[in-house]
Design an enzyme around this catalytic site. Structure first.
Site, short mmCIF file in Angstrom:
data_model
loop_
_atom_site.label_atom_id
_atom_site.label_comp_id
_atom_site.label_asym_id
_atom_site.label_seq_id
_atom_site.Cartn_x
_atom_site.Cartn_y
_atom_site.Cartn_z
N LYS A 1 -12.35 2.13 -10.58
CA LYS A 1 -11.32 1.10 -10.82
C LYS A 1 -10.67 0.73 -9.49
CE LYS A 1 -7.93 4.75 -11.59
NZ LYS A 1 -7.35 5.66 -12.58
N ARG B 1 1.45 8.49 -21.80
CA ARG B 1 0.96 7.19 -21.34
C ARG B 1 0.04 6.73 -22.46
NH1 ARG B 1 -1.92 6.77 -15.42
NH2 ARG B 1 -3.78 7.16 -16.64
N TYR C 1 10.92 -9.65 14.71
CA TYR C 1 12.02 -10.16 13.88
C TYR C 1 13.21 -9.19 13.84
CZ TYR C 1 8.90 -13.71 11.88
OH TYR C 1 8.06 -14.76 11.69
N MET D 1 3.97 -10.60 8.90
CA MET D 1 2.95 -10.86 7.89
C MET D 1 1.54 -10.62 8.43
SD MET D 1 2.52 -14.19 5.47
CE MET D 1 4.07 -14.01 4.63
C1 LIG Z 1 -7.56 6.97 -12.33
C2 LIG Z 1 -7.91 7.92 -13.40
C3 LIG Z 1 -8.57 9.12 -13.12
C4 LIG Z 1 -8.83 9.61 -11.73
O1 LIG Z 1 -7.67 10.22 -11.21
P1 LIG Z 1 -7.67 10.86 -9.74
O2 LIG Z 1 -6.37 11.56 -9.64
O3 LIG Z 1 -7.79 9.73 -8.78
O4 LIG Z 1 -8.84 11.77 -9.69
C5 LIG Z 1 -8.99 9.88 -14.21
N1 LIG Z 1 -8.73 9.48 -15.48
C6 LIG Z 1 -8.07 8.35 -15.77
C7 LIG Z 1 -7.83 7.98 -17.18
C8 LIG Z 1 -7.63 7.54 -14.74
O5 LIG Z 1 -6.96 6.42 -15.04
#
Ligand SMILES: *Cc1c(COP(=O)(O)O)cnc(C)c1O
Length: 376
Positions: free
Chosen positions: A38, A136, A268, A316
């Site tokens: 991701k 969550r 700045y 920037m």
């Molecule tokens: C991002 C994520 C992981 C990986 O977590 P890390 O701490 O980067 O290893 C595992 N499971 C879920 C559901 C995640 O969203």
């Protein structure tokens, strides 16, 4: 047309493969190691990283949204792709079309998938997310039995896996992970009584590295695949044997060098005033490139193998470094903002600490805001 930016993220594929191999060796021998790709693989590039992990033996990939899964599939990844955030109703058909496995957390999603399955005359596998303490995404543990009972009445749905997530696995000394794991393991065992091939998974990087008993059938590695420990430098110091190798470097080159007298305001707001004659390197890097403005008057970069401070505010697209102590600095000289130069090194953890954040955010910000090149 490809125009090369001054600023380049360099990703070392051999480090990605190395990290995959190390993590695999930390995991229960027949457990699968899912690569979380991701956020464009935490800034490392989703497809390139997935291919590197695949080369190292990876057969399971995790993304947040359907769009990422579709892109990965279209690029030729033929292994399992899990979509962790669910989906919007009008996109449900894409899960079938691209053979993606959704992780679901409400029964409405299952009903939508079932009616899509019926109309396409095609079954779909899914995993269920249960919230064992992260607070969550996920259904609550006491809802699981009924949830699964309903799932099993829905045509075209194959209940294939049960997932949870650890909130504190980056704290090796915390009791919480073991307590949460016991709750999850119980749910997994009950599930397997009905569906023997149910795949259970809950461990993230912290789980893999610090709670190896939590491997289950699959683990989900993110940050550790990219070479960082979930608890930062502490974790790296504690590590024994072969350590994880950061895969990302961030390099640029000097635009201009100038020398100014004592008492000169820089950038700045003139938040930095020189206290002596000062040689300044102007760099083509700013917060737009993910080099956070919070590093103004605090960040460091490497030039000619020496660690030099960022002075004044980060703009920037530009920032300034004090190179008074470095000989023969010229425009065009290499600047390393993340990674190694000579005997010096700046880690994502060091940058994160100055920003008051974690390596994850530094990698995403730098990696996803700059051109990437690959080595290894
Ligand atoms: C991002 C994520 C992981 C990986 O977590 P890390 O701490 O980067 O290893 C595992 N499971 C879920 C559901 C995640 O969203």
């Amino acid at each position: 047309m490809h125009v090369q930016s001054f600023n380049q993220i360099e990703v070392d594929r051999s480090a990605l493969r190395h990290n995959y191999t190390i993590l695999k060796s930390c995991t229960r021998s027949n457990a699968r190691l899912l690569a979380m790709v991701k956020a464009d693989a935490y800034g490392h590039g989703m497809l390139e990283s997935a291919l590197a992990f695949q080369e190292a033996g990876c057969c399971d990939f995790g993304v947040a949204e359907i769009g990422e899964g579709v892109a990965l599939r279209k690029s030729g990844i033929s292994h399992n792709i899990f979509v962790f955030l669910g989906f919007q109703t009008y996109d449900a058909h894409l899960l079938f079309e691209y053979d993606l496995t959704p992780i679901i957390y409400d029964i409405e999603s299952a009903r939508i998938l079932s009616s899509e399955a019926v109309s396409q005359n095609k079954a779909i596998g899914l995993h269920v997310k249960v919230d064992c303490g992260m607070t969550r995404l996920g259904i609550m543990p006491n809802e699981l039995q009924e949830f699964v009972a309903v799932l099993q009445t829905l045509p075209g749905i194959q209940y294939q896996g049960l997932a949870s997530h650890f909130p504190r696995a980056d704290e090796p000394a915390s009791q919480h992970t073991s307590e949460q794991f016991i709750r999850f393991e119980y749910l997994g065992m009950s599930g397997r009584n009905k569906i023997p091939e149910l795949v259970t998974h809950t461990a993230n990087s912290g789980g893999i590295l610090y709670f190896p008993d939590s491997s289950c059938d699959m683990v989900r590695a993110g940050i550790s695949l990219y070479g960082y420990y979930p608890d930062g430098e502490e974790g790296r110091k504690r590590a024994v044997g072969e350590t994880l190798r950061p895969a990302m470097s961030f390099k640029s080159s000097i635009l201009q060098v100038k020398t100014v007298g004592a008492g000169t305001g820089v950038s700045y707001g003139h938040t930095y005033i020189t206290d002596k004659e000062t040689k300044i390197a102007v760099l083509p890097v700013g917060y737009e490139d993910g080099f956070s403005r919070t590093l103004s008057n605090g960040g460091e970069v490497l030039i000619h193998g020496k660690r030099v401070p960022i002075i004044g505010r980060i703009c920037m697209n530009l920032c300034m470094a004090d190179v008074s102590g470095v000989e023969n600095v010229q425009s065009g000289d290499e600047v390393v903002l993340l990674g190694k130069q000579g005997n010096e090194q700046i880690s994502g953890d060091a940058i994160a600490e100055k920003m008051g954040t974690i390596s994850y955010e530094v990698l995403c910000m730098l990696g996803n805001n700059n051109q990437r090149t690959y080595i290894g």
